[in-house]
Design a protein around this motif. Structure first.
Motif, mmCIF file in Angstrom:
data_model
loop_
_atom_site.group_PDB
_atom_site.id
_atom_site.type_symbol
_atom_site.label_atom_id
_atom_site.label_comp_id
_atom_site.label_asym_id
_atom_site.label_seq_id
_atom_site.Cartn_x
_atom_site.Cartn_y
_atom_site.Cartn_z
ATOM 1 N N LEU A 1 41.266 55.209 36.048
ATOM 2 C CA LEU A 1 41.145 53.857 35.492
ATOM 3 C C LEU A 1 39.689 53.536 35.198
ATOM 4 N N ASP A 2 39.498 52.603 34.282
ATOM 5 C CA ASP A 2 38.121 52.238 33.977
ATOM 6 C C ASP A 2 37.570 51.330 35.077
ATOM 7 N N ALA A 3 36.260 51.236 35.086
ATOM 8 C CA ALA A 3 35.579 50.583 36.191
ATOM 9 C C ALA A 3 36.144 49.189 36.453
ATOM 10 N N LYS A 4 36.330 48.452 35.394
ATOM 11 C CA LYS A 4 36.756 47.078 35.561
ATOM 12 C C LYS A 4 38.154 47.033 36.140
ATOM 13 N N LEU A 5 39.030 47.810 35.522
ATOM 14 C CA LEU A 5 40.409 47.834 35.984
ATOM 15 C C LEU A 5 40.462 48.378 37.404
ATOM 16 N N ARG A 6 39.592 49.327 37.682
ATOM 17 C CA ARG A 6 39.608 49.930 39.003
ATOM 18 C C ARG A 6 39.278 48.873 40.053
ATOM 19 N N LEU A 7 38.297 48.082 39.740
ATOM 20 C CA LEU A 7 37.952 47.009 40.676
ATOM 21 C C LEU A 7 39.120 46.055 40.851
ATOM 22 N N GLU A 8 39.708 45.709 39.751
ATOM 23 C CA GLU A 8 40.826 44.770 39.839
ATOM 24 C C GLU A 8 42.001 45.375 40.590
ATOM 25 N N ARG B 1 41.909 47.687 42.808
ATOM 26 C CA ARG B 1 41.560 47.738 44.225
ATOM 27 C C ARG B 1 41.993 46.464 44.913
ATOM 28 N N THR B 2 41.533 45.379 44.331
ATOM 29 C CA THR B 2 41.858 44.096 44.926
ATOM 30 C C THR B 2 43.368 43.905 44.952
#
Ligand SMILES: Nc1ncnc2c1ncn2[C@@H]1O[C@H](COP(=O)(O)OP(=O)(O)OP(=O)(O)O)[C@@H](O)[C@H]1O
Ligand SMILES: Nc1ncnc2c1ncn2[C@@H]1O[C@H](COP(=O)(O)OP(=O)(O)OP(=O)(O)O)[C@@H](O)[C@H]1O
Ligand SMILES: [Mg+2]
Ligand SMILES: [Mg+2]
Lengths: 277, 345, 381, 293, 345
Positions: E164-171, E173-174
Motif C-alpha cells: 500500500l502507499d504511504a498514506k493508505l498504509r498509515l490509514e 494501520r489505524t
C-alpha cells in the motif's frame, strides 16, 4: 512428520472405488494374458497347458520387428510434430482475444469430431497424388489431422493456468517468442504436454483407418496387424488375437513407462507450489 | 538531452482510463519515480513503457526512433515486477542468469555476472533453491537481481522494495541508487512510498486517477506541492477545509473548524474563498498561544510520538510530540505560517 | 517404398509381355486370410524365379477398407498394390467400383490351370467375371457343431434344430452373419433347407427363412460378433450347438481352441454354399508386374502347388482344381488332417448339391434385413 | 504535436498482433489436410445416387432403424463420459498432494490407456463372460445362481468405454488440478471452509475449463465407439451405435454418400453436445489459477 | 490470562530449521507483531499457527485445548496471506463474502457485512471486478477485508500493508488497530517494518534465522534491544566494531575505527573486550568537539537530510542533518552516551 492417519469416509469410498477398478482391470488383463499363453482353455479356471506358439505365429506372420519399428517411428514423429505445431496455436487461443477466435476454435475442433470416414479417402487421394502416401510421410501426415487439434484442445486450458506475468518477465529479459516457449512455457507446461503427448501417442498407435488408407507395404503399423488378426476373414484362434493384443499393449506400456520415467506428469509445476513434506 | 519521450500516452481498460495523457521526457541517466496512491495507474504506465500493454493513445520515442511499436524484447529494457513473476521452474541462479543467456553471452561471463548479482542481493545461500521455497522478500530480491544483471539502458521497477524489511529496504535503496549511477542506467521507479521516492529519485511524477498531478524534483514536491492531492500524498496529513479571512502578499489567514491559521497561498486566493489548509504533523508543534486541542490517541514511533488530537469543533489533527502526553490532556498547538499551505478547495 | 508406384517401365496398360524385363517387386495385399494357404506357393515361385520377382511384400487388411484404399491410390494415379487376394465380398465390391484390371479372357491362355477347376470352383469363377482368378476353394457349410457329451441326440433337420433351441433356450448360437463366415453360410443355407421360393433373393424370396430365424431368435440369447467366440462358447459349455463350416470345424480343433471330440452334423436336405478366394490385379499396375503376376498365378494353379492349400484344414479341402489328393500335400498337412480330419466330408461333398453364395448386393441386403429384423429385434421388445 | 496512435496498438488492443502467426502452422495443417478432404466428403453426402441433394439425409432420418442409432450412441457415450470425468475428479483430487507411491499409483491408473480396444474387449469377454473368472467367482461364492450377463450387451460396451476412457480423463484432470495454486485452498481453509466447500467453491470452478475439455474429449472418444460396440456389444441391437451404421454404409453397402451423410450427422450431434458443454464452460472463470489474480 | 500458548514450535524444511523453538503466550485482545528480516521465519510461524504447515515439533494450546492437531478450518482464525491468495474466479465482493457464507449467515447479514468491509478498504468502485483486474495494492486490500470481515478470534496478518502507499498504509494501520480494538480481536501481525510494528503492537517478537531474539513492548525493544541484531533491526544503523577502554557503572568508553565514544553497556563488559557500539543515525549530531568526518552522500528525505560520512579510518557513519552539507565537507559528530549502546561482539 505426523500425518493424520484416520481417513474420512470420503477417502474410503474413493480408495474403495480405485481398488475395485484395479481388481477389474487386473482380471481383464490377466485373463487375456493367460489366454494368450494357454492351450486348450475350456470350462476351467486355468488352461490345460501353456505354450508360446501364438506369439511365435504372430511374430512370423507379421514380421513384427519391422512393424514395431515403424509404429514407434510414426507415433514419435506424430507426437513431436503435433506438439510443435499445436502448442503455439493453443497458446494464441488461450491468451489472445481476437476477432474470429471462436470460429477458429471450432475449426480446430472439427477434425476430432468428424469420423475419419468423412475425409479419410479424399485425404489419402490427396496424399497419394503428391507422393506422400504409401510411405511413412503419408502415415504421419494423415495422423496429424486428429492429433494437432487434440493437442490444441488439451493444451489450451493448461496455458490459461500459467500466470501471464511470467511470460512478460521473460520478454523483459530479452527472450524472443520462441525462447519464451522453449525456456519458460515448455517446462511449465510439461505435465500438460506430457499428458497430451501420451494421449496423442495412444491415439496414433491405435488409429486404424487413416494409417491403413495411407500406409504402404513398408509403413504398416501394429494396429493394422492387430485389426487384421481381429476382424479379417478366415479362421483365427482366439488366442492369437489375445497374443497380438498383448504385444500391442506391451509396446504401449513400454512407451508409457519410458515417458513417465522421464517426466512425472504431476510434479513439475506442482513441485514448485507444494510443500516439501 | 532528452533521451526518451513519452507523448500523451493513454491506456484504457474497457472504457475506463487507467492512465490518461502521460507526457514525460526522460534524460539519460535520470532516476524518475512514479508516485501515487494504489490504483492510480503506476503499473499501467510502466507496462506501457515496457511494451507489455498496447497503448490506447500516444507514442513513445527514443532518440527519435519510435519505440512503442517494438515488442518488449526488442526494447532492451529491464523490469522488476510487482508480483515478482519469477520463473517457478528455475532455480534462483538460473532465474537471474536467464536474461544473460538470452543475450548469448559466453558462459563464463554469464556465471560471473550472475554470481555478482546474487551477491548483491545477498542470496548466496539460496542460489540453488526454487522460487517457491523462498520467503516473499527473498523472491523480490531475485526479481531485482534478474533485472539489473542485464545492465539495461532503462530499468523499470514496480515497487521493488515493498516486501523487504526496513533495514534491507534502506540498504537496497542505496544499492539501487549505486547501481543506477555506476552502471549509468536510466531508471523509472514506481513506488507508493513518498519517502522512498524523495530519497532516491532525481525527479518525481505524482499520479492520481491516471492523471499527472505534478512533475518535479523531490524538493519541489516536498515543499511546493501543486495541489491538495499532491500535498495529501507528500505527508500533509492535516487537510483542513477552511475559509479565507484575509490575504496579504506574504500570508493568507484562514479560519474554520474551530481553528485559525496563517499560511502560504498556492495559487491566487481572495478573502471568502473556500480553501484547504495543509499541514504536516511534524509542523504542528505543541506550544503556547496556539489552538487548544484534546489528545485522543498517542502512538509510539521510536524517537517521536504520533499524537491525534481533536479541536473543540471536533476536527482531528495529527501532530508529533517529543514527550508523551496522556490521552485526555489538553494541549495547545501552533504552526509556522511558512509550513502551512493553502489550496483552493 | 522400395520401388516407385507404377513400377519399372511406367506403363500400366497395353500388351503385357511374357516376362518382366527385369525382376520386379510385387506388393501383395491379403484381405481374405488367403496367405495362410498360398504364401507357401508364392514364396516357392519367388525363390525359383528370381529373374522375374525379386521380392514380395505382404500386407494384410480387411475387405471393406480395401476398396477405399485402392480407390484413393487410383484417384491419385499411383497404385502400389499389385495383387490382391480376396474373398467374394472384396472381389464384388471392386468390380462394382471398377477397380480391377480385366485379366480374362485376354490372358486366359497363360493360365492353363483354370481349365481344371473343380465344378464348384468353376461356378465360383463365374462370379469373378473377367476380373479375378480363383486360387482356392471349399464347399464351406452350413454345418452344425456340438460336443457329443452334452448333446446326446443332435438335431437332424432344421425343424429339429428349432425344437432343440426351444427345449434349451440359449443353447443354439450362430455369430452375427455380417461378422462371421459360418454365420453367413448358415443364413445362405437356410433357404435351401427350408425350400424358400428364391434362395438368391433374400428380400423377396426368403419368407420361410426369415420366419424360421425369427422363431429361432426367441430362443437365442446372444449373437456373438465373431466366430471365434461361438467356438469358445462351445468349448466352455455356454453354447451347445453352433453353426460351422468344414474349415471352422477342423482348424480350431487342430489349434486347440475347440475340444478335439467336438462333432459336426448336417441338417437334412442341405445344400453346400461354397466359398473361394480370388487373385485380382488393381487397375494401374505396371505391365511388367502384370507379367510376373500372370506367371505366378499360372504356377499357383498347378496340382503340386494347389496341394499346399490343404493346410491344416483351414479351408478344407482347399484346392480349386481337380485331382489334387491329400497325399500330394505337405507332410504336416497330412498329419494334421489324419488326426483331426473327417473322412465323411468326402462323401458329404460328393452327395449334396453345391450352390454359389449370394452376390455382394444381395448379401448386404440379407445382412441388413437380418440386423434389423433378427439381431435388432431384441431391443424393440 | 499529437501522433496518431500506431496501427499496431489499435490492432493489439483488439488482439491482433504478430503472435497470431503462431496459429499459422496449425491452421495450414488443418486447412490442407482436413478442410479440403472434408469438404470433398461433405460434398459426397449431398450427391447420393438417388433422392436429390438431401437424399442421403432423408434416407437416414426416415429410417427409424438408422435414426435410432443416434439415441443409442448418446445413451452409451454420455453416461460413460460423465462417469469417467466424475470418477477422475475425486481420485485426482485425493492425489494432488505428495505421498509415497504417488508416481506408481499414477502410472497404474494410467495403464489402461495402453490396453487398446482390442485387448479390453478380449479381456472383458474372457473375464466377465459366462464362464470367466468373474462369474466363476460369483458362482462359487454362491452370490448368483446363473452367470451374470455382462458382455455382448450394453454393459459390455459401457465397461469397455470406462476402461479405455477413464485413464484419459484421469490423466488430463490430474494435470489440470496440479496447475491450481494450493495456497488458494489454504486461504479458503482459514476462512472456515471444510473440504467440501473448498472443493466445490474454489477448486471445482477453477478446474471447470479443464473439466469441460476433458468431458468433450472423452465424450467424443466414446461417441465414435466402434470396435468394442461390435466385439463386446450387441452390434445389431442394443449397441448398434451410429458408427456401425456409417461403417455399414461405407464398407458393406459401399454407399459413400450415405456414409458421409451419417458421418456428418455424427459430427453435428457431437458438435451440439460439445458446444453445449463449452457454452456452460464459458459461464465459468477462465484464466490464471495462481493466487495473485 | 494466557489465551493461546505456543510451546517450542519448530518447523524444518528439508533438515533446515526455518523456525526453531518458538515459545510465546498470547493474551486475549493482544496485538503481537512478529518482526524480523526477510527469510527469518515470520511467514513460517504464521502458517504453523494457522494450521497450514504441520509442526515439526512443539504444540499449540488454546484455553487448554490442543490446537495444532486441528485442521485450519476448525481453528476459526482469519488470515491475510503475503501473496494475497485471492480466489481468481470470484469478484472482489464474492471473495470477501466467502468466509461469511461458509458460516451460513443469513443473506442479508452477509451482504451488509461485506458492504461494510468493502467500504473499509475503499474498494466500492471495484467490488465487481475480478482480482486479475486490480492493482497490487487493491488486491492486498481485498485480502485484508476478506480476513477481518469474519471477526475471527485470532487474526493472522502476513505483511498486509506492504503493497500500500504511504498514506493508505498509515490509514490502514489505524484502521486495523481500530478494528482490533473495537471487535476485541487478538492479532498476530507479521511485518518487516519496525516502525509499523512499534506503532501498532502491544508486544513485539523479533526473529532472526528462525530464532526468537527478544520479546517485549515497543518501548523496551526500541530503547533496550537485547543484542546487536535486534539493535540493527531497530534502526541502530551504525554498528561499529570497537574495543572497551574503560568501564564505569554509568558509561563504558570504547575506541576503534578512528572513533572514541562513550555509551551504555548491555550486559557485563570489561576493559579490553571486543564490542559493537550501536548508534542510530538520528542520535549522531553535527556538533563541536566530536569526531571529525568527511561527508560523502547526502540524501533528501523530506524535512531531514540523510548523510553518509567517513571517518579518517574509513568507517562509514550514517547520520541526520537539518541543514544541507555538501559532499566533501568536513564536519564534526557527537553522540549522547545514553543513546549509544555497547554490545559484546
Ligand atoms: N486488466 C485490467 N482490467 C481492468 N482494469 C484494470 C486492469 N488492470 C488494471 N486495471 C485498473 O486500472 C487502474 C490502475 O491499475 P494499476 O495496476 O496501474 O495501479 P497501480 O498504480 O500500479 O496501483 P498499486 O500501487 O496498487 O499497484 C486500477 O484501478 C485497476 O483496477
Ligand atoms: N517450502 C519451502 N522449502 C524450503 N525452504 C523454505 C520453504 N518455505 C520457506 N523456506 C525457507 O524458510 C525460511 C523462512 O521463510 P519465511 O517464508 O518464513 O520467511 P519470512 O520471514 O516470511 O520472510 P519475508 O519477510 O521475506 O516474507 C527462508 O529462508 C525460506 O527460504
Ligand atoms: Mg501496481
Ligand atoms: Mg513472509
Amino acid at each position: 512428520m505426523r500425518r493424520r492417519l484416520v481417513a474420512s469416509p470420503g477417502a474410503w469410498v474413493v480408495w474403495g472405488a480405485v481398488t475395485f477398478f484395479f481388481v477389474m482391470l487386473a482380471g481383464v488383463i490377466f485373463s487375456v494374458l493367460v489366454s494368450s499363453f494357454g492351450r486348450r482353455w475350456f470350462d476351467t479356471w486355468l488352461p490345460e497347458s501353456w505354450t508360446g506358439q501364438w506369439y511365435g505365429q504372430a511374430w512370423r506372420e507379421f514380421t513384427l520387428p519391422a512393424v514395431l519399428v515403424v509404429t514407434i517411428e510414426v507415433s514419435m514423429l506424430v507426437v513431436l510434430i503435433s506438439v510443435l505445431v499445436g502448442v503455439p496455436a493453443s497458446y494464441v487461443l488461450a491468451r489472445k482475444k481476437f476477432p474470429g477466435r471462436r470460429l477458429l476454435y471450432l475449426l480446430f475442433l472439427l477434425p476430432i469430431l468428424m469420423p475419419p470416414i468423412t475425409y479419410g479417402i479424399p485425404l489419402a487421394t490427396v496424399l497419394y497424388k503428391y507422393g506422400f502416401a504409401g510411405n511413412m510421410s503419408g502415415v504421419v501426415l494423415a495422423n496429424l489431422v486428429p492429433s494437432i487439434p487434440f493437442v490444441i484442445l488439451t493444451m489450451t486450458p493448461f496455458i490459461e493456468q500459467v500466470d501471464p506475468a511470467i511470460e512478460r518477465a521473460a520478454r523483459m529479459c530479452g527472450a524472443r517468442t520462441w525462447q519464451v516457449f522453449a525456456r519458460i512455457l515448455a517446462p511449465l507446461l510439461v505435465p500438460g504436454i506430457l499428458a497430451a503427448s501420451i494421449l496423442v501417442l495412444v491415439r496414433t498407435v491405435g488409429m486404424f483407418e487413416l494409417t491403413f488408407l495411407t500406409a504402404g507395404p513398408d509403413s504398416q503399423t501394429l494396429v493394422v496387424a492387430l485389426y487384421y488378426t481381429m476382424s479379417a476373414a478366415g479362421i483365427r484362434a482366439q488366442q492369437s488375437v489375445d497374443a497380438m493384443a498383448v504385444i500391442y499393449t506391451s509396446m504401449m506400456l513400454v512407451l508409457l513407462v519410458v515417458a513417465l520415467r522421464f517426466v512425472n506428469p504431476t510434479q513439475l509445476v506442482a513441485r514448485v507450489k507444494e510443500d516439501v513434506d | 538531452m532528452t533521451w526518451l519521450r513519452i507523448k500523451s500516452v493513454t491506456r484504457r481498460f474497457g472504457g475506463k482510463e487507467a492512465l490518461s495523457g502521460l507526457t514525460l521526457d526522460i534524460e539519460q541517466g535520470e532516476f524518475i519515480a512514479l508516485l501515487g496512491p494504489s490504483g492510480c495507474g503506476k503499473s499501467t504506465a510502466l507496462n506501457c513503457l515496457a511494451g507489455l500493454l498496447p497503448l490506447s493513445e500516444g507514442s513513445i520515442w527514443q532518440d527519435d526512433q519510435r519505440l512503442d511499436t517494438l515488442p518488449p524484447e526488442r526494447r532492451g529494457f529491464g523490469m522488476v515486477f510487482q508480483s515478482y513473476a519469477l520463473f517457478p521452474h528455475l532455480s534462483v541462479r538460473r532465474n537471474i542468469a536467464f536474461g544473460l543467456q538470452m543475450r548469448r553471452l559466453p558462459r563464463a561471463e554469464v556465471r560471473r555476472r550472475t554470481d555478482e548479482a546474487i551477491k548483491l542481493v545477498r542470496l548466496e545461500e539460496h542460489a540453488t533453491k526454487l522460487p517457491g521455497q523462498l520467503s516473499g522478500g527473498q523472491q523480490q530480491r531475485v526479481a531485482i537481481a534478474r533485472a539489473v544483471v542485464l545492465e539495461p539502458s532503462l530499468v523499470l521497477m514496480d515497487e521493488p522494495l515493498s516486501n523487504l524489511d526496513a533495514k534491507l529496504r534502506l540498504e537496497m535503496r542505496t544499492e539501487i541508487r549505486r547501481l543506477h549511477q555506476s552502471l549509468g542506467l536510466t531508471t523509472v521507479y514506481v513506488t507508493h512510498d513518498q519517502e522512498e521516492a524523495l530519497s532516491m529519485a532525481d525527479r518525481l511524477v505524482v499520479l492520481r486517477d491516471g492523471r499527472v498531478q505534478q512533475i518535479g524534483t523531490p524538493e519541489e514536491l516536498h515543499t511546493r506541492p501543486a495541489n491538495r492531492h499532491v500535498a495529501d500524498f507528500m505527508g500533509y496529513r492535516n487537510l483542513l477545509p477552511m475559509k479565507v479571512t484575509a490575504v496579504t502578499p506574504a500570508v493568507v489567514t484562514v479560519e474554520g473548524a474551530g481553528l485559525a491559521l496563517q499560511g502560504t497561498a498556492v495559487g491566487t486566493l481572495a478573502a471568502g474563498d473556500e480553501v484547504v489548509a495543509a499541514v504536516r504533523p511534524e509542523d504542528l508543534q505543541v506550544g503556547e498561544g496556539g489552538v487548544p486541542v484534546t489528545v485522543e490517541v498517542v502512538e509510539y514511533q521510536g524517537r517521536e510520538l504520533a499524537v491525534e488530537a481533536r479541536t473543540s469543533q471536533g476536527t482531528m489533527l495529527h501532530l508529533r510530540a517529543a514527550e508523551r502526553p496522556a490521552p485526555g490532556d489538553r494541549i495547545s498547538v501552533v504552526a509556522d505560517p511558512a509550513r502551512v499551505l493553502v489550496f483552493p478547495a | 517404398a522400395p520401388d516407385k508406384p507404377g513400377g519399372s517401365s511406367g506403363k500400366t496398360d497395353g500388351p503385357v509381355p511374357d516376362k518382366p524385363g527385369k525382376a520386379v517387386t510385387i506388393n501383395i495385399l491379403d484381405v481374405a486370410g488367403d496367405l495362410q494357404l498360398t504364401q507357401g506357393m508364392i514364396d516357392e515361385f519367388v525363390s525359383k524365379n528370381g529373374d522375374q520377382i525379386a521380392k514380395v511384400t505382404y500386407s494384410k487388411a480387411t475387405a471393406p477398407e480395401l476398396v477405399g484404399k485402392v480407390k484413393a491410390q487410383q484417384n491419385a494415379g499411383r497404385v502400389d498394390i499389385d495383387l490382391v487376394l480376396t474373398g467374394v465380398d472384396g472381389l464384388a465390391a471392386g468390380i462394382d467400383q471398377s477397380l480391377w484390371t480385366p485379366l480374362l479372357p485376354t490372358y486366359a491362355s497363360r493360365l492353363p490351370g483354370m481349365n481344371d477347376y473343380l465344378p464348384g470352383a468353376a461356378a465360383m469363377q463365374k462370379l469373378a467375371g473377367d476380373f479375378g482368378v480363383t486360387v482356392t476353394y471349399y464347399p464351406s457349410g452350413p454345418l452344425i457343431e456340438y460336443l457329443p457329451a452334452k448333446v446326446a441326440s443332435p438335431p437332424k433337420s432344421a425343424a429339429d434344430l428349432l425344437a432343440f433351441a426351444k427345449a434349451n433356450p440359449g443353447a443354439v448360437q450362430y455369430a452375427r452373419p455380417s461378422n462371421s463366415g459360418p454365420g453367413r453360410t448358415f443364413l445362405m443355407g437356410l433357404p435351401y433347407l427350408l425350400g424358400d421360393s428364391d434362395p438368391k433373393d433374400p428380400v423377396n424370396g426368403w419368407a420361410k427363412t426369415w420366419a424360421y430365424l425369427a422363431e429361432l431368435n426367441k430362443y437365442v440369447t446372444l449373437y456373438p460378433s465373431t466366430t471365434s467366440e461361438t467356438m469358445k462358447n462351445l468349448a466352455n459349455g455356454s453354447a451347445k450347438i453352433i453353426a460351422s463350416t468344414t474349415g471352422w470345424d477342423i482348424n480350431p480343433r487342430v489349434l486347440g481352441t475347440v475340444p478335439k471330440e467336438a462333432a459336426v452334423g448336417t441338417l437334412q436336405g442341405f445344400h453346400w454354399v461354397t466359398d473361394a478366394h480370388y487373385a485380382v490385379v488393381p487397375k494401374g499396375v505396371d505391365v511388367e508386374k502384370q507379367a510376373a503376376i500372370l506367371n505366378l498365378l499360372k504356377d499357383m494353379l498347378t496340382p503340386a502347388q494347389q496341394a499346399k492349400a490343404y493346410d491344416k484344414g483351414y479351408f478344407y479341402p482347399g484346392p480349386a482344381i481337380k485331382d489334387v489328393p491329400l497325399s500330394m500335400a505337405p507332410q504336416e498337412s497330412q498329419q494334421a488332417l489324419g488326426e483331426y480330419g473327417r473322412p465323411e466330408y468326402e462323401q458329404l461333398i460328393a452327395s449334396n448339391p453345391l450352390e454359389v453364395p449370394l452376390d455382394a448386393k444381395a448379401l448386404v441386403a440379407a445382412f441388413d434385413k437380418w440386423d434389423r429384423e433378427i439381431g435388432g429385434a431384441k431391443v424393440k421388445k | 504535436m499529437t501522433e496518431k496512435t500506431a496501427l499496431r496498438h489499435r490492432l493489439a488492443e483488439r488482439g491482433v498482433d504478430r503472435q497470431l502467426l503462431l496459429l499459422l502452422p496449425a491452421l495450414l495443417a488443418v486447412l490442407i489436410l482436413f478442410v479440403y478432404p472434408f469438404a470433398y466428403g461433405m460434398g459426397l453426402s449431398f450427391q447420393p445416387d438417388e433422392g436429390g441433394v438431401l437424399g442421403a439425409y432423408k434416407n437416414f432420418f426416415e429410417d427409424a432403424y438408422q435414426r435410432d442409432t443416434i439415441w443409442t450412441t448418446l445413451q452409451l457415450a454420455l453416461p460413460a463420459a460423465f462417469l469417467n470425468v466424475a470418477a477422475s475428479v475425486p481420485i485426482a483430487y485425493r492425489m494432488r498432494g505428495r505421498f509415497r507411491g504417488k508416481r506408481l499409483l499414477t502410472t497404474v491408473l494410467v495403464v489402461p490407456i495402453t490396453l487398446g480396444t482390442v485387448l479390453t474387449a478380449e479381456g472383458l469377454l474372457n473375464f466377465l463372460g459366462p464362464t470367466g473368472w468373474f462369474n466363476r467367482a460369483l458362482l462359487n461364492a454362491g452370490l448368483v445362481d446363473a452367470p451374470l450377463r455382462l458382455t455382448n450387451n450394453y454393459w459390455g460396451v459401457f465397461l469397455s468405454l470406462v476402461i479405455t476412457g477413464f485413464p484419459f480423463a484421469f490423466l488430463l484432470i490430474l494435470s489440470y488440478l496440479s496447475g491450481i495454486d494450493p495456497t488458494l485452498e489454504r486461504a479458503a481453509a482459514t476462512l472456515g471452509a471444510g473440504w467440501w466447500p473448498r472443493f466445490h467453491r474454489i477448486t471445482l470452478p477453477l478446474l471447470a475449463p479443464g473439466l469441460a475439455t476433458t468431458f468433450c474429449l472423452t465424450f467424443v472418444l466414446a461417441f465414435s465407439v466402434f470396435p468394442s460396440a461390435i466385439l463386446v456389444g450387441d452390434p445389431a441391437g442394443s449397441t448398434r451405435v451410429i458408427s456401425i451404421a456409417a461403417y455399414h454404409a461405407a464398407y458393406e453397402a459401399y454407399d459413400y454418400s450415405l456414409a458421409s451423410a451419417i458421418a456428418v450427422v455424427m459430427g453435428v450431434v457431437e458438435l451440439a453436445v460439445v458446444a453445449a458443454v463449452l457454452g456452460v464452460r464459458s459461464l465459468f472463470y477462465t484464466g490464471s489459477t495462481g493466487g495473485k489474480g
